[in-house]
Design an enzyme around this catalytic site. Structure first.
Site, PDB file in Angstrom:
ATOM      1  N   ARG A 293      81.181 -29.692 -95.495  1.00  8.16           N
ATOM      2  CA  ARG A 293      82.113 -30.617 -94.749  1.00  8.16           C
ATOM      3  C   ARG A 293      83.159 -30.562 -94.112  1.00  8.16           C
ATOM      4  NH1 ARG A 293      78.364 -33.170 -98.673  1.00  8.16           N
ATOM      5  NH2 ARG A 293      76.022 -33.404 -97.207  1.00  8.16           N
ATOM      6  N   LYS A 315      90.467 -26.360 -82.107  1.00  6.36           N
ATOM      7  CA  LYS A 315      88.576 -26.551 -81.306  1.00  6.36           C
ATOM      8  C   LYS A 315      87.971 -25.580 -82.330  1.00  6.36           C
ATOM      9  CE  LYS A 315      89.410 -27.993 -76.549  1.00  6.36           C
ATOM     10  NZ  LYS A 315      88.870 -26.805 -75.038  1.00  6.36           N
ATOM     11  N   GLU A 357      98.400 -16.188 -69.825  1.00  3.76           N
ATOM     12  CA  GLU A 357      98.108 -17.937 -70.705  1.00  3.76           C
ATOM     13  C   GLU A 357      99.551 -18.070 -70.454  1.00  3.76           C
ATOM     14  OE1 GLU A 357      96.084 -20.820 -71.037  1.00  3.76           O
ATOM     15  OE2 GLU A 357      94.066 -18.931 -71.335  1.00  3.76           O
ATOM     16  N   LYS A 404     101.261 -25.812 -75.874  1.00  6.20           N
ATOM     17  CA  LYS A 404     100.268 -26.983 -76.459  1.00  6.20           C
ATOM     18  C   LYS A 404     100.636 -27.943 -77.333  1.00  6.20           C
ATOM     19  CE  LYS A 404      95.828 -25.826 -77.080  1.00  6.20           C
ATOM     20  NZ  LYS A 404      94.785 -24.407 -77.197  1.00  6.20           N
ATOM     21  N   GLU A 414      90.802 -34.689 -75.150  1.00  5.99           N
ATOM     22  CA  GLU A 414      90.583 -33.607 -74.626  1.00  5.99           C
ATOM     23  C   GLU A 414      90.227 -35.240 -74.176  1.00  5.99           C
ATOM     24  OE1 GLU A 414      88.320 -30.818 -73.935  1.00  5.99           O
ATOM     25  OE2 GLU A 414      90.242 -29.469 -73.975  1.00  5.99           O
ATOM     26  N   ARG A 429      95.166 -33.673 -72.046  1.00  9.11           N
ATOM     27  CA  ARG A 429      95.181 -31.694 -71.890  1.00  9.11           C
ATOM     28  C   ARG A 429      94.799 -31.640 -71.413  1.00  9.11           C
ATOM     29  NH1 ARG A 429      93.446 -30.768 -78.831  1.00  9.11           N
ATOM     30  NH2 ARG A 429      92.293 -28.014 -77.953  1.00  9.11           N
ATOM     31  N   ASN A 433      94.272 -26.852 -68.379  1.00  5.85           N
ATOM     32  CA  ASN A 433      92.480 -26.229 -68.030  1.00  5.85           C
ATOM     33  C   ASN A 433      93.151 -25.497 -66.361  1.00  5.85           C
ATOM     34  OD1 ASN A 433      91.201 -26.665 -69.587  1.00  5.85           O
ATOM     35  ND2 ASN A 433      90.237 -28.979 -68.814  1.00  5.85           N
ATOM     36  N   HIS A 436      91.979 -22.674 -64.821  1.00 10.61           N
ATOM     37  CA  HIS A 436      90.457 -22.350 -65.697  1.00 10.61           C
ATOM     38  C   HIS A 436      88.928 -22.753 -65.385  1.00 10.61           C
ATOM     39  CE1 HIS A 436      92.886 -21.474 -69.128  1.00 10.61           C
ATOM     40  NE2 HIS A 436      91.963 -21.365 -70.056  1.00 10.61           N
ATOM     41  N   HIS A 440      87.209 -19.379 -66.298  1.00  9.64           N
ATOM     42  CA  HIS A 440      85.881 -18.668 -66.054  1.00  9.64           C
ATOM     43  C   HIS A 440      84.986 -19.176 -65.318  1.00  9.64           C
ATOM     44  CE1 HIS A 440      87.632 -21.967 -69.789  1.00  9.64           C
ATOM     45  NE2 HIS A 440      87.403 -21.314 -70.688  1.00  9.64           N
ATOM     46  N   HIS A 453      89.789 -12.870 -71.153  1.00 10.95           N
ATOM     47  CA  HIS A 453      90.249 -14.347 -70.830  1.00 10.95           C
ATOM     48  C   HIS A 453      91.442 -14.511 -69.705  1.00 10.95           C
ATOM     49  CE1 HIS A 453      89.641 -18.217 -70.907  1.00 10.95           C
ATOM     50  NE2 HIS A 453      91.094 -18.867 -71.914  1.00 10.95           N
TER      51      HIS A 453
HETATM   52  N1  NAD Z   1      89.898 -22.347 -79.378  1.00 10.08           N
HETATM   53  C1  NAD Z   1      90.355 -22.390 -79.111  1.00 10.08           C
HETATM   54  O1  NAD Z   1      91.263 -23.179 -78.004  1.00 10.08           O
HETATM   55  C2  NAD Z   1      90.747 -21.511 -77.777  1.00 10.08           C
HETATM   56  C3  NAD Z   1      91.515 -20.882 -76.891  1.00 10.08           C
HETATM   57  C4  NAD Z   1      91.806 -18.967 -76.696  1.00 10.08           C
HETATM   58  C5  NAD Z   1      90.889 -18.813 -76.428  1.00 10.08           C
HETATM   59  N2  NAD Z   1      89.806 -18.096 -77.567  1.00 10.08           N
HETATM   60  C6  NAD Z   1      88.420 -17.971 -77.965  1.00 10.08           C
HETATM   61  O2  NAD Z   1      89.804 -16.228 -78.677  1.00 10.08           O
HETATM   62  C7  NAD Z   1      89.056 -15.591 -78.213  1.00 10.08           C
HETATM   63  C8  NAD Z   1      89.661 -14.594 -78.093  1.00 10.08           C
HETATM   64  O3  NAD Z   1      90.827 -14.512 -78.524  1.00 10.08           O
HETATM   65  P1  NAD Z   1      91.795 -12.577 -78.204  1.00 10.08           P
HETATM   66  O4  NAD Z   1      92.218 -12.641 -77.733  1.00 10.08           O
HETATM   67  O5  NAD Z   1      92.902 -12.868 -79.913  1.00 10.08           O
HETATM   68  O6  NAD Z   1      90.641 -11.607 -78.700  1.00 10.08           O
HETATM   69  P2  NAD Z   1      90.371 -11.642 -80.791  1.00 10.08           P
HETATM   70  O7  NAD Z   1      90.355 -11.751 -81.824  1.00 10.08           O
HETATM   71  O8  NAD Z   1      88.742 -10.487 -80.048  1.00 10.08           O
HETATM   72  O9  NAD Z   1      91.344  -9.955 -81.131  1.00 10.08           O
HETATM   73  C9  NAD Z   1      91.115  -9.024 -80.245  1.00 10.08           C
HETATM   74  C10 NAD Z   1      91.612  -7.716 -80.560  1.00 10.08           C
HETATM   75  O10 NAD Z   1      92.072  -7.213 -81.537  1.00 10.08           O
HETATM   76  C11 NAD Z   1      91.968  -7.055 -82.301  1.00 10.08           C
HETATM   77  N3  NAD Z   1      93.530  -7.556 -83.192  1.00 10.08           N
HETATM   78  C12 NAD Z   1      94.012  -8.526 -83.961  1.00 10.08           C
HETATM   79  N4  NAD Z   1      95.391  -8.921 -83.816  1.00 10.08           N
HETATM   80  C13 NAD Z   1      95.601  -7.803 -83.939  1.00 10.08           C
HETATM   81  C14 NAD Z   1      96.706  -6.803 -84.154  1.00 10.08           C
HETATM   82  N5  NAD Z   1      97.792  -7.621 -84.863  1.00 10.08           N
HETATM   83  N6  NAD Z   1      97.119  -6.101 -84.004  1.00 10.08           N
HETATM   84  C15 NAD Z   1      96.037  -5.244 -83.670  1.00 10.08           C
HETATM   85  N7  NAD Z   1      94.994  -4.996 -83.721  1.00 10.08           N
HETATM   86  C16 NAD Z   1      94.410  -6.724 -83.061  1.00 10.08           C
HETATM   87  C17 NAD Z   1      91.565  -7.394 -82.640  1.00 10.08           C
HETATM   88  O11 NAD Z   1      90.276  -6.963 -84.354  1.00 10.08           O
HETATM   89  C18 NAD Z   1      90.517  -7.617 -81.717  1.00 10.08           C
HETATM   90  O12 NAD Z   1      89.593  -6.330 -81.627  1.00 10.08           O
HETATM   91  C19 NAD Z   1      87.473 -15.534 -77.327  1.00 10.08           C
HETATM   92  O13 NAD Z   1      86.525 -15.843 -78.245  1.00 10.08           O
HETATM   93  C20 NAD Z   1      87.944 -17.188 -77.036  1.00 10.08           C
HETATM   94  O14 NAD Z   1      86.695 -18.294 -75.951  1.00 10.08           O
HETATM   95  C21 NAD Z   1      89.826 -19.884 -78.278  1.00 10.08           C
END
Ligand code: NAD
Length: 562
Positions: A293, A315, A357, A404, A414, A429, A433, A436, A440, A453
């Protein structure tokens, strides 16, 4: 070695600095005195003639004139800074790298008392509420000072000097801390080459071992080094390996990882460390939110998306076959350790997309971030070593990330403000968006595989500008500036090969509806505004402007689609 003293006015930087310099036969540099002698005028006169911006520009020149840190082992220079100097990250980048930084701290009451007794008139305490003024200043600046070693500056000078000398005698830990902020939504630690901070934060969060949750890409780039730091600091390391990329975000993966935690007898209160990009952070964050939990999580974001966006705000989520992020929880991290070093190895496309972003954060209302992205964005996207060495990448991360943090702090869950209410603050918050809704929709129209993204957000930003222009809330110059910056960053330029109906369908499925109506976040002169009264025909026109191919004609306004 060089020593830099930072802290609020009245904290004793000059007195302590002079005493230390004399004891070690080192040079004493009072930054404000340097500024005065270069300008041939007092600080007060510079403020009166040129305002604060003029003074700050001179201050940056004075910091630049210090040059690089001394390479000698003994203390060679002691630099006392003006209280506001470390606020600008350009100064911190120059001042803090390769130098020992000490923060002389004191309670607002003690500092106000000292300033009142000071022979030099201090405008800061001239008002009716000096303690309140100092408290506000302290709240704004503390995170910049806190990157230094904290020493009680209101103790007798001899004791302060002794405490600073004890710090100078320690072996430096390497890397550069740039800011440390304790907030309601976690402790944010930013720097370069600060892998050692992970062990500190594990202990601070109550952990006695390093439970490192990562994935193969981030592990190779950064996780392995963190593991070395943690075991070097005396922590036993346990590794939980999730799949790379979006494949980590499934309930099945979380179940497997939770079972590993159970077999390792991870207890409530033991922190887990999430090392990776947004996908890893979302999955490991959800694991932390639900295992027993809820156990504490320390995020070590390794992508630009994760450093400026996904690791901040609590999130967490995994995907279902029916859609992305459909199962999740709010779970604020104990700490977020942001090391810009990780970004150097990131594939160029990842860096470039994430700058979409950052453009959004600038458009929400950060003029300096705008200028910075215009000047340095393309070089950061390419991964130019110079842009990292100049501190430009660190500044983008600090500014976009902190923007942020500030928005989330103002509106943690939010809830937002009322639609039609004015201004970025009222948007809460929901301001995040911006770009977005349509972002999206085009991301989903491409099946999530075609666009990253941030690339999708760039399209969404262009569409938001177009809508804002049409309904008269976005001035043409602002829209042109946002478009121009996206052009420079090579984002959102090619027309997308999707049918307009498909994009519309995904826009309809967007979960950010309020009572069935989309609340649009639209750019204004210097921020954003929420509007729920955008005609469907205007939305269609904006979508059509992004698309190429056969199906371009918008089909007109429809109440249900607004
Ligand atoms: N929680 C939130 O508020 C929030 C906000 C925005 C996005 N997201 C989520 O984030 C995800 C996308 O994140 P992302 O773009 O970081 O993608 P990711 O986590 O898939 O990473 C992208 C790629 O980079 C590689 N990588 C990571 N760190 C590295 C480094 N230092 N050097 C070389 N390669 C590296 C990873 O292995 C992967 O192949 C989505 O699932 C999205 O829904 C969440």
């Amino acid at each position: 070695m060089d020593l830099v003293l930072v802290g609020l006015p009245g904290s004793g930087k000059s007195a302590v600095g002079r005493r230390l310099a004399a004891r070690h036969d080192a040079a004493f540099i009072d930054l404000d005195a340097q500024i005065e002698s270069a300008a041939g005028r007092s600080v007060a006169a510079i403020f009166a003639d040129e305002g604060e911006p003029g003074f700050r520009a001179r201050e940056r020149d004075a910091v630049r004139a210090l040059g690089g840190p001394s390479a000698e082992r003994g203390l060679t220079r002691v630099v006392a800074t003006g209280g506001g100097a470390p606020v600008d990250i350009r100064n911190r980048w120059r001042l803090y790298r390769g130098r020992t930084v000490v923060w002389l701290d004191g309670t607002p009451e003690a500092l106000a008392g000292r300033l009142r007794r000071s022979p030099n008139p201090r405008p800061l305490v001239a008002g009716p509420d000096p303690v309140g003024t100092i408290r506000r200043l302290s709240a704004d600046r503390e995170r910049f000072y806190a990157a230094g070693h904290r020493v009680d500056g209101v103790a007798p000078v001899g004791a302060v000097v002794g405490a600073v000398e004890a710090i100078l005698a320690r072996e430096p830990r390497g890397g550069t801390l740039l800011s440390v902020a304790d907030t309601r939504i976690g402790r944010f630690v930013l720097g370069e080459g600060i892998g050692w901070a992970v062990a500190d934060e594990i202990r601070r969060a109550g952990g006695r071992r390093a439970i490192l949750v990562s994935e193969p890409g981030a592990w190779a780039a950064f996780g392995e080094a963190i593991s070395g730091w943690a075991s070097g600091a005396g922590l036993a390391v346990e590794r939980v390996d999730l799949p790379q990329g979006e494949a980590a975000k499934t309930l099945r993966v979380v179940e497997t990882a939770a079972r590993q935690l159970a077999r390792s007898r991870v207890e409530r209160g033991e922190p887990i460390v999430a090392i990776g990009g947004g996908a890893l952070g979302d999955a490991a964050g959800f694991l932390a939110a639900t295992y027993l939990r809820g156990v504490p999580v320390i995020h070590v974001p390794t992508t630009l998306v994760a450093q400026i966006d996904s690791s901040i705000g609590g999130k967490t989520a995994v995907d279902l076959p029916e859609g992305k992020n459909l199962v999740g929880a709010f779970h604020q991290p104990a700490a977020v350790i942001i090391d810009v070093m990780a970004l150097r190895t990131l594939p160029e496309r990842q860096r470039r997309a994430a700058l979409g972003e950052a453009v959004k954060m600038a458009a929400i209302g950060d003029e300096r971030l705008f200028e910075l992205l215009e000047a340095e964005g393309p070089a950061i996207a390419r991964g130019d070593a110079d842009a990292f060495d100049r501190g430009a990448a660190a500044e983008v991360v600090e500014r976009a990330g902190w923007a942020k943090v500030a928005v989330v702090l103002a509106d943690e869950r939010e809830l937002g403000g009322p639609a039609e209410a004015g201004g970025t603050a009222a948007a809460g918050r929901l301001a995040l968006n911006l770009g977005h809704s349509i972002g999206h929709a085009v991301e989903a129209a491409g099946g999530y595989g075609a666009l990253l993204h941030g690339e999708a957000v760039a399209y969404g930003l262009r569409a938001a500008c177009r809508i804002g222009l049409e309904i008269g809330v976005t001035p043409p110059a602002r829209a042109a500036r946002i478009d121009g910056l996206l052009d420079q960053l090579e984002l959102g330029r090619d027309r997308l090969p999707y049918p307009i109906d498909l994009v519309r369908e995904h826009l309809g499925a967007d979960k950010k509806h309020a009572g069935g109506r989309l609340r649009w976040v639209l750019p204004t002169t210097d921020g954003v505004v929420l509007r729920a009264d955008v005609p469907g025909s205007v939305v269609d026109g904006a979508i059509a402007s992004l698309l190429g191919g056969a199906d371009l004609a918008p089909t007109g306004a429809e109440a249900g689609r607004r």
